[in-house]
Structure formats: C-alpha cells, structure tokens
Design a protein around this motif. Structure first.
Motif, PDB file in Angstrom:
ATOM      1  N   ILE A 182      42.005  28.728  38.109  1.00 54.51           N
ATOM      2  CA  ILE A 182      41.283  29.484  37.775  1.00 54.51           C
ATOM      3  C   ILE A 182      39.984  29.457  37.511  1.00 54.51           C
ATOM      4  N   SER A 183      39.156  29.488  37.390  1.00 55.76           N
ATOM      5  CA  SER A 183      38.077  28.740  37.303  1.00 55.76           C
ATOM      6  C   SER A 183      36.447  29.821  35.988  1.00 55.76           C
ATOM      7  N   VAL A 184      35.946  28.748  35.627  1.00 54.58           N
ATOM      8  CA  VAL A 184      35.053  29.854  34.661  1.00 54.58           C
ATOM      9  C   VAL A 184      33.477  30.558  34.977  1.00 54.58           C
ATOM     10  N   SER A 185      32.935  29.148  36.255  1.00 51.35           N
ATOM     11  CA  SER A 185      32.583  29.645  37.425  1.00 51.35           C
ATOM     12  C   SER A 185      32.359  29.898  38.604  1.00 51.35           C
ATOM     13  N   PRO A 186      31.381  30.704  39.345  1.00 48.79           N
ATOM     14  CA  PRO A 186      32.092  31.277  40.792  1.00 48.79           C
ATOM     15  C   PRO A 186      31.700  29.805  41.189  1.00 48.79           C
ATOM     16  N   ALA A 187      31.124  28.985  40.899  1.00 53.53           N
ATOM     17  CA  ALA A 187      30.947  27.787  42.274  1.00 53.53           C
ATOM     18  C   ALA A 187      32.036  26.945  42.309  1.00 53.53           C
ATOM     19  N   TYR A 188      32.553  26.570  41.331  1.00 50.79           N
ATOM     20  CA  TYR A 188      33.646  25.824  41.807  1.00 50.79           C
ATOM     21  C   TYR A 188      34.718  25.930  42.540  1.00 50.79           C
ATOM     22  N   PRO A 189      35.219  27.361  42.992  1.00 43.59           N
ATOM     23  CA  PRO A 189      36.158  27.517  44.089  1.00 43.59           C
ATOM     24  C   PRO A 189      34.919  27.660  44.868  1.00 43.59           C
ATOM     25  N   GLN A 190      33.924  27.783  45.817  1.00 42.58           N
ATOM     26  CA  GLN A 190      33.147  27.030  46.492  1.00 42.58           C
ATOM     27  C   GLN A 190      33.198  26.217  47.173  1.00 42.58           C
ATOM     28  N   ILE A 191      33.056  25.284  46.111  1.00 42.77           N
ATOM     29  CA  ILE A 191      33.483  23.615  46.323  1.00 42.77           C
ATOM     30  C   ILE A 191      34.320  23.633  46.803  1.00 42.77           C
ATOM     31  N   LEU A 192      35.509  24.382  45.382  1.00 45.08           N
ATOM     32  CA  LEU A 192      36.519  23.584  46.137  1.00 45.08           C
ATOM     33  C   LEU A 192      37.406  23.655  47.454  1.00 45.08           C
ATOM     34  N   GLN A 193      37.399  24.757  48.011  1.00 43.73           N
ATOM     35  CA  GLN A 193      37.639  25.271  49.338  1.00 43.73           C
ATOM     36  C   GLN A 193      37.145  25.062  50.294  1.00 43.73           C
ATOM     37  N   GLN A 194      35.632  24.063  50.219  1.00 39.72           N
ATOM     38  CA  GLN A 194      34.793  23.271  51.173  1.00 39.72           C
ATOM     39  C   GLN A 194      35.328  21.679  51.122  1.00 39.72           C
ATOM     40  N   ARG A 195      36.101  21.459  50.405  1.00 32.12           N
ATOM     41  CA  ARG A 195      36.470  20.257  49.477  1.00 32.12           C
ATOM     42  C   ARG A 195      37.901  20.448  50.551  1.00 32.12           C
ATOM     43  N   TYR A 196      38.477  21.588  50.277  1.00 31.52           N
ATOM     44  CA  TYR A 196      40.047  21.662  50.047  1.00 31.52           C
ATOM     45  C   TYR A 196      40.411  22.851  51.161  1.00 31.52           C
ATOM     46  N   PRO A 197      40.701  22.533  52.601  1.00 30.27           N
ATOM     47  CA  PRO A 197      40.106  23.991  53.867  1.00 30.27           C
ATOM     48  C   PRO A 197      41.534  24.636  53.101  1.00 30.27           C
ATOM     49  N   GLN A 198      42.739  24.114  52.729  1.00 29.41           N
ATOM     50  CA  GLN A 198      44.201  23.963  53.225  1.00 29.41           C
ATOM     51  C   GLN A 198      44.259  25.683  51.712  1.00 29.41           C
ATOM     52  N   LEU A 199      43.498  25.371  50.758  1.00 32.52           N
ATOM     53  CA  LEU A 199      43.580  26.526  49.507  1.00 32.52           C
ATOM     54  C   LEU A 199      42.699  27.576  50.477  1.00 32.52           C
ATOM     55  N   ARG A 200      43.600  28.784  49.976  1.00 31.28           N
ATOM     56  CA  ARG A 200      42.585  30.078  50.805  1.00 31.28           C
ATOM     57  C   ARG A 200      42.034  30.860  49.387  1.00 31.28           C
ATOM     58  N   PRO A 201      40.941  31.652  49.904  1.00 34.99           N
ATOM     59  CA  PRO A 201      40.447  32.464  49.175  1.00 34.99           C
ATOM     60  C   PRO A 201      41.066  33.175  48.536  1.00 34.99           C
ATOM     61  N   GLU A 202      42.557  33.962  48.030  1.00 42.60           N
ATOM     62  CA  GLU A 202      43.137  34.179  47.407  1.00 42.60           C
ATOM     63  C   GLU A 202      43.828  33.181  45.960  1.00 42.60           C
ATOM     64  N   GLN A 203      43.874  32.104  46.496  1.00 44.57           N
ATOM     65  CA  GLN A 203      44.150  31.236  45.345  1.00 44.57           C
ATOM     66  C   GLN A 203      43.385  31.405  44.572  1.00 44.57           C
ATOM     67  N   PHE A 204      42.165  31.595  44.120  1.00 40.56           N
ATOM     68  CA  PHE A 204      41.138  31.128  43.497  1.00 40.56           C
ATOM     69  C   PHE A 204      41.354  32.707  42.656  1.00 40.56           C
ATOM     70  N   THR A 205      40.764  32.351  41.211  1.00 38.55           N
ATOM     71  CA  THR A 205      40.194  33.878  40.504  1.00 38.55           C
ATOM     72  C   THR A 205      39.154  32.836  39.045  1.00 38.55           C
TER      73      THR A 205
END
Length: 442
Positions: A182-205
C-alpha cells in the motif's frame, strides 16, 4: 467469519506521530469489514516524541495492544545510534514471535515509517507461513538527497547515508516475499516495480490516509487550548502545521516573496497578518532547528513570521487549525511527496492556500473537493516564476471576511473518509488471504 491481523506500528498512541494515522483511523471500522486487529508497538518510554494522553483515548478500548521495549537511547546515543528501528528490532522480533506462537493470525500489516521493522515480515512469513502487507508512507530507499540542490538531509549527511545503507540491504529482502504494498503516493509503486521487476502491478494499491472526522467531532468536548497564538487579538492568523526542510524552500520562498512585494505596496494590510509555522522539525525540542524563519529574515518579513519547530500534541494541532483564519499547505520539490496533513486542513473548514509540485496528489484532491486555492510548480520553477500566481492567491485570502467557511464539495470528499479508506484497506487484506490460499494449494 472474522479474520485477525497483527498490525506492527512502532509509533502508536500516546506517542504523537503521523505515521500511525492510518492505523488509528481504521481501528473503529475494521470489525465492520470482517477483521480483528491486535497492535504490536513500542512502549512510549522507549520512543522519542510527544506523549499525548488525549490521543490514546481515541483508540477503541477493545483493541488489544502489546507494547515492547527498546535499547535505551541514553546509552545508544553515545555510539551515535538513535534510530528506533534498530533499537527496537530485537524486542519486536521477540514479542512478535511470542504472539504468533500463542495466537492465530491471518495477516501481518506493517504501517510505519520505522522501515527496519518491516524486515520482520519475511522472517515471520517463513517461520509461520503468514502473508504480510507493507504500507509505504515515505520512500525507504531514496536517492532524493543525492540530487543537485536537494539540500541537507534531515539529521545530517552521515545519518542519512547510514539509513540508506540499511535500506539498500533490507528493502530487497523485505519486498522479496511481500503479498501487497500500500502506498500514499502513486510514484512509489512505479519506483518499486522498476527496482523489483518480480513484483506485479496488482500487488500495489495507492491509498491515501483516511480523514479524521471523529477527531474533529470530539474536539469541542475535549476543550483543548492551543498556545501558539491568541485568536482574539484582532490579528489575522495564517498557520502551517507540518514538517519543514530544505526541499520546501521553493514553495516558502514563493510565498514570502509575494508577501514582501505586496507589503511594499500595501503596508497597512500586513500590519494585522501573522504567519505561524508549527512542528517543522522531527528532532527533539533541544535539537530542533528552525528552517522557516531564516528564509523570512532573508526576504525581510521576519516580523510577520514565527516558527515553532518542535511538534505539539495532536489535538492542540487541530485546535491551531480551527482557530486560524487561513491554512497554508507548503509542498516539497520532491514530486512524490504527499501531505498526510491535507485532510485535517480540509476538515478544519478554513480557507486553504497550497503551493505544491504539480504531480502531487494534494492538488488533485483539492481540485476535486473544491477545498482551497492552489499554485503548482515543477522541477524547473523558481520563486520569481510563481510570484504573480501566489500574489493573486494571497490577495484572495486577504479579501475574505472573518469567519469565512469554504464551500467544500463534501460529496467529493466522502471517498477520503476514514471509513471508506478502511473498507478499501480490508478489501486488500481479503485479496491477500485469497492469493495466499491459492499459492499454498497444490
């Protein structure tokens, strides 16, 4: 069927800290959506911060809380170590092990900016087979203060580099087996998915904090008083409650420059205006440094500006907002920064002037709710570029009559209430259990 979640939040009432706001706001509603909570935290006597007994009273009495200790800061500071995350880690590990052995929990939920404690997630997931959710309220691993003109990091360069070294070691491990972020900012999921490609978009809200409606409803009965200014002295008091820092210098300079220029043309108007900046430092009172008054001094309006860098009790801060004539929201030049203090400012029902990066969600929410004036900037902006816009907004504030209440669109605000945010949070919890069950099945 009721599921049980162990919430790890090292800062928790009576400690006044913004990073437990989501937890505290959700506790009255979790049972409505099928979840029982148990809090794992650190005892107040082991935490640096303001002890606020009134804040503790907002926690429902039926919620069980397990409090643990930490290494004494008086001893660890001799070695330059004050981090609550490091001091409390072995204690939280031991207490969590005991809880998870003795009781049944379906999910672990880490909601804190004490990031080191999140590394307990994969430890307990491996040992007990329980999925865990991480709530990122700020970036853990960040290169922001390595950029040109980023300024001095909070706590100094050495402390920052040590915390980032820990982040480089622990963040990859912690995110390796996370169920959801869970993230308060829409920027964090983008940063984390770039850093950890194994994480899927549906794992972020992306989920902002819930608005503390109940706190404002209880404010009159508490009869708390604020000591920052006298609301009956005939002055117009504009207030900002929240952190400071070099990353906010652009927005501050734009505001102060507009006041400086307008004051030269209309000196009489500004004789009755006072600006108050409260809680601008995370440091203890004896170590808190002023970051706002020096800019006011530089731009020749120091007589209008007062800074109270140390934090004040939570309900006193709400009283500051409701006693004010206008509320200032000062944004960071970091595009990922999202101010959790936005909702209390809207609920205070006072005129708002926000100066924020154009990518901040603060702007979108203010626009949707029609809750205040806003000026946006980008990474190339200079204070002089914003002068005309800020001056126009300042004039509008000055023209408002005493006691003016904004015509906020409360229907648009409803999705941001604590109950609605808790509903979405519990939907995430439910999805995690479903996914975890599928991953365990043959």
């Amino acid at each position: 069927m009721v599921n049980r979640v162990l919430i790890i939040s090292p800062h928790f009432p009576p400690i006044n800290a913004p990073d437990h706001q989501r937890v505290r706001m959700s506790l009255p509603y979790l049972a409505q959506f099928g979840w029982e909570a148990h809090i794992l935290t650190v005892r107040p006597d082991s935490v640096e911060g303001i002890n606020d007994p009134l804040l503790e009273k907002t926690v429902p009495q039926e919620i069980p809380v397990t409090s643990t200790g930490a290494l004494p800061i008086q001893q660890t500071r001799k070695f330059g170590l004050g981090s609550l995350g490091l001091r409390s880690f072995p204690y939280l590990l031991q207490a969590g092990n005991r809880l998870l052995q003795q009781q049944k929990f379906d999910l672990l939920y880490f909601s804190t900016t004490i990031f080191n404690s999140m590394a307990l997630g994969p430890i307990w997931q491996r040992r007990f087979g329980i999925p865990y959710v991480l709530d990122f309220q700020d970036p853990w691993l960040s290169d922001y203060y390595e950029k040109p003109n980023a300024g001095r990091p909070p706590g100094g360069r050495l402390k920052y580099e040590f915390s980032q070294l820990q982040a480089k070691l622990l963040e990859p491990i912690t995110l390796s087996s996370v169920s959801h972020v869970i993230s308060v900012s829409p920027a964090y999921p983008q940063i984390l998915q770039q850093r950890y490609p194994q994480l899927r978009p549906e794992q972020f809200t992306v989920l902002p904090f819930g608005a503390p409606e109940q706190d404002f409803a209880s404010l009159p009965a508490i009869e708390v008083q604020q000591k920052i200014f006298n609301p009956h002295d005939g002055k117009r008091h504009w207030v900002y409650v929240g952190r400071g820092g070099d990353d906010m210098a652009l927005a501050l300079r734009a505001l102060f420059l507009s006041i400086q220029c307008d004051r030269r043309q209309n000196p009489q108007v500004w004789e009755s205006v006072r600006l108050h900046f409260i809680g601008t430092s995370y440091a203890p009172k004896e170590l808190a440094l002023k970051t706002v008054e020096p800019i006011a001094q530089e731009l020749g309006i120091a007589d209008l500006v007062s800074e109270h860098p140390e934090r004040i009790p939570y309900f006193e801060a709400l009283k500051v907002l409701t006693d004010s004539d206008a509320i200032l929201l000062i944004g960071s030049n970091d595009s990922t920064y999202t101010a959790s203090k936005l909702y209390p400012c809207i609920l205070a029902r006072k005129p708002i002037l926000a100066i924020f990066h154009h990518q901040s969600s603060v702007i979108d929410i203010l626009k949707q709710c029609q809750a205040g004036e806003y000026i946006t900037f980008n990474s190339h902006s200079q204070p002089e570029n914003l002068l005309t816009q800020v001056t126009t907004a300042v004039h509008k504030l000055l023209s408002l009559p005493n006691g003016y209440i904004p015509e906020t669109n409360w229907s648009a605000f409803k999705p941001y209430t604590a109950k609605e945010m808790t509903r979405k949070q519990c939907q995430i919890f439910d999805q995690c259990l479903t996914s975890h069950g599928q991953s365990k099945s043959p």
